[in-house]
Enzyme design. Structure first.
Site, short mmCIF file in Angstrom:
data_model
loop_
_atom_site.label_atom_id
_atom_site.label_comp_id
_atom_site.label_asym_id
_atom_site.label_seq_id
_atom_site.Cartn_x
_atom_site.Cartn_y
_atom_site.Cartn_z
N GLU A 158 3.99 6.41 10.17
CA GLU A 158 4.58 7.76 9.92
C GLU A 158 3.81 8.37 8.73
O GLU A 158 4.80 9.18 8.12
CB GLU A 158 6.08 7.83 10.02
N PRO A 159 2.70 8.48 8.51
CA PRO A 159 2.16 9.04 7.34
C PRO A 159 2.10 10.61 7.40
O PRO A 159 1.74 11.33 8.43
CB PRO A 159 0.68 8.49 7.22
N GLY A 160 2.47 11.18 6.07
CA GLY A 160 2.20 12.62 6.16
C GLY A 160 1.38 13.04 5.22
O GLY A 160 0.15 13.46 5.46
N CYS A 166 11.14 35.39 -10.79
CA CYS A 166 12.18 35.60 -12.03
C CYS A 166 12.94 34.06 -12.30
O CYS A 166 14.32 34.16 -12.00
CB CYS A 166 13.18 36.78 -11.80
C1 LIG Z 1 11.13 8.76 7.95
C2 LIG Z 1 10.01 9.45 7.50
N1 LIG Z 1 8.95 8.94 7.88
C3 LIG Z 1 7.73 9.48 7.43
C4 LIG Z 1 7.73 10.41 6.21
C5 LIG Z 1 6.32 10.89 5.66
O1 LIG Z 1 6.36 10.51 4.46
P1 LIG Z 1 4.82 10.74 3.49
O2 LIG Z 1 4.46 12.01 4.01
O3 LIG Z 1 5.07 10.35 2.35
O4 LIG Z 1 3.81 9.79 4.30
C6 LIG Z 1 8.90 10.77 5.63
C7 LIG Z 1 9.19 11.42 4.51
O5 LIG Z 1 9.98 11.89 4.17
C8 LIG Z 1 10.14 10.08 6.32
O6 LIG Z 1 11.53 10.61 6.04
#
Ligand SMILES: Cc1ncc(COP(=O)(O)O)c(C=O)c1O
Length: 434
Positions: A287-289, A358
């Site tokens: 689950e990379p973001g 501010c």
């Molecule tokens: C359950 C879960 N999966 C994936 C991510 C994505 O994390 P990242 O953007 O660091 O890969 C998060 C981020 O908080 C998360 O809580």
């Protein structure tokens, strides 16, 4: 690597000079590189190729519809944390059946919507949540696919506000309780125990915490797989990126080399993790973001004033903490570069780049040596593609910024700047005030 580079003294995104975009669309302006997004996705996809896998892009990191479409076209699934994010994925042309639904507070309405959309799995964070999903599924005469999020109690060595895998955090189910919870969940008729999940935190720049977490949960995952015929193991996201190349690689300036030491790469990640995962024989989800979107975006801003106080050199810009909150919220570092290099370069000046809000916390850097700039110059805050626009607010009644997607020499507005009146649309001066 990313697709932001200098050519003829001007910062470009792929084949487009960012100065042109700043002038055409105004600032503050987020700009995303389509090639960087796909390239990062593909690098990870290739590294994970030895195992059956699905990459689910974490929508929370960047949820612009165009960004989601780029990733859907590349074959990505999605990690969502609300019904709103699921609706975005659908609106962008993504496949809800390739979505995993995370989060500690899913409402009945959200569960119902996600069930109707046939999400791949609900990643559950508590026993009451499992009971609620079972209840909603029973009412709809459906069976809900679920996974339990294991909290492995592993220190990820990242910022306290983005550590999620220790018992200090609200996330997941304590390692020691997981087996008993699967046993109880297996008796709930409207649940299908489909997998198991974990996520230890964000912006993790070494492979060791990932390896430690996988090693710790592996025997349990194996046991659960055998007992409940699980199909997948999600190792979560959290892969970090380089925000501060000076610190990470000792190199001057803002660019970096992938060969620099201590940089977590898809290859180094896969080399440490895959040998552990392969014998499991489960489908592996990720689950990379940030890893995909972080270095694919920049925030452009215009210098309004330079204010010298004797002690300080304040560069006051038109972007603020409402546009990019990471420095204020996480003490985050973003490299800041002028869009146009001035002839000779001049001597660097220790500067505080600040916004007009501010709040004393409204700054992007403090006492950082930057080239001398003046009113009307433009700057780019690099690595702003993840947790940038998505965390923006209209604080101080400042409209949400516009967003542009670049593809080679092409570019397009993918979100219009918010008209100021839209900020109070929906508000009312009630009758008794008139
Ligand atoms: C359950 C879960 N999966 C994936 C991510 C994505 O994390 P990242 O953007 O660091 O890969 C998060 C981020 O908080 C998360 O809580």
């Amino acid at each position: 690597m990313h697709d932001f580079h200098f050519a003829d003294g001007q910062l470009h995104c792929e084949g487009v000079a960012l100065n042109t975009l700043a002038k055409k669309f105004g600032t503050p302006l987020y700009v995303y590189s389509q090639h960087t997004l796909t390239d990062h996705f593909q690098k990870l996809d290739t590294a994970m190729a030895p195992v059956d896998h699905l990459i689910c892009f974490a929508v929370k990191s960047n949820s612009n519809l165009a960004v989601l479409r780029v990733l859907a076209n590349a074959g990505s699934g999605f990690d969502i944390v609300s019904a709103g994010e699921l609706q975005r994925v659908i609106a962008a042309g993504g496949n809800p059946r390739q979505c995993v639904f995370a989060g500690v507070g899913k409402t009945e309405k959200e569960i119902e919507f996600a069930l109707r959309q046939q999400v791949y799995s609900f990643n559950c964070e508590s026993e009451p949540e499992l009971l609620r999903i079972n209840r909603v599924a029973a009412r709809l005469k459906k069976v809900a696919p679920v996974a339990v999020r294991i909290n492995p109690n592993i220190e990820a060595h990242t910022h306290a506000k983005i550590t999620t895998g220790t018992y200090e955090n609200k996330f997941g189910i304590a390692f020691e309780q997981v087996e008993a919870i699967y046993a109880r969940a297996s008796r709930l008729k409207n649940l299908h125990l489909r997998g198991v999940q974990m996520h230890i935190g964000s912006q993790i720049t070494e492979t060791t915490p990932f390896e430690q977490a996988v090693k710790k949960v592996l025997p349990l995952v194996q046991k659960l797989k055998t007992k409940y015929a699980l199909e997948f193991f999600s190792v979560g996201g959290g892969l970090g990126i380089i925000y501060d190349p000076m610190l990470a690689s000792g190199r001057p300036a803002w660019w970096h080399s992938p060969a620099a030491k201590n940089i977590l790469t898809p290859a180094s990640y896969a080399a440490r993790i895959l040998p552990l995962l392969q014998p499991l024989g489960l489908k592996i989800l990720m689950e990379p973001g940030r890893f995909i979107s972080g270095n694919a975006g920049v925030l452009l801003t215009r210098v309004e004033f330079v204010k010298r106080t004797g002690k300080k050199n304040f560069v006051i810009v038109d972007a603020a903490m409402n546009d990019l909150i990471r420095p204020a919220f996480y003490d985050a570092h973003h490299e800041i570069v002028p869009l146009v290099k001035k002839a000779g370069g001049g001597k660097a000046v220790a500067s505080d780049v600040v916004g007009p809000i501010c709040e004393s916390g409204d700054y992007f850097c403090k006492d950082r040596p930057l080239p001398k700039v003046g009113e009307g110059d433009h700057l780019a805050l690099l690595s702003a593609g993840a947790y940038g626009f998505v965390m923006a607010s209209t604080y101080n009644t400042r409209p949400l910024a516009a967003e542009v997607l670049v593809n080679g020499k092409k570019f397009a507005l993918v979100r219009e700047r918010q008209p100021v009146k839209d900020i109070w649309a929906g508000e009312k001066v009630v009758a008794w005030l008139k």
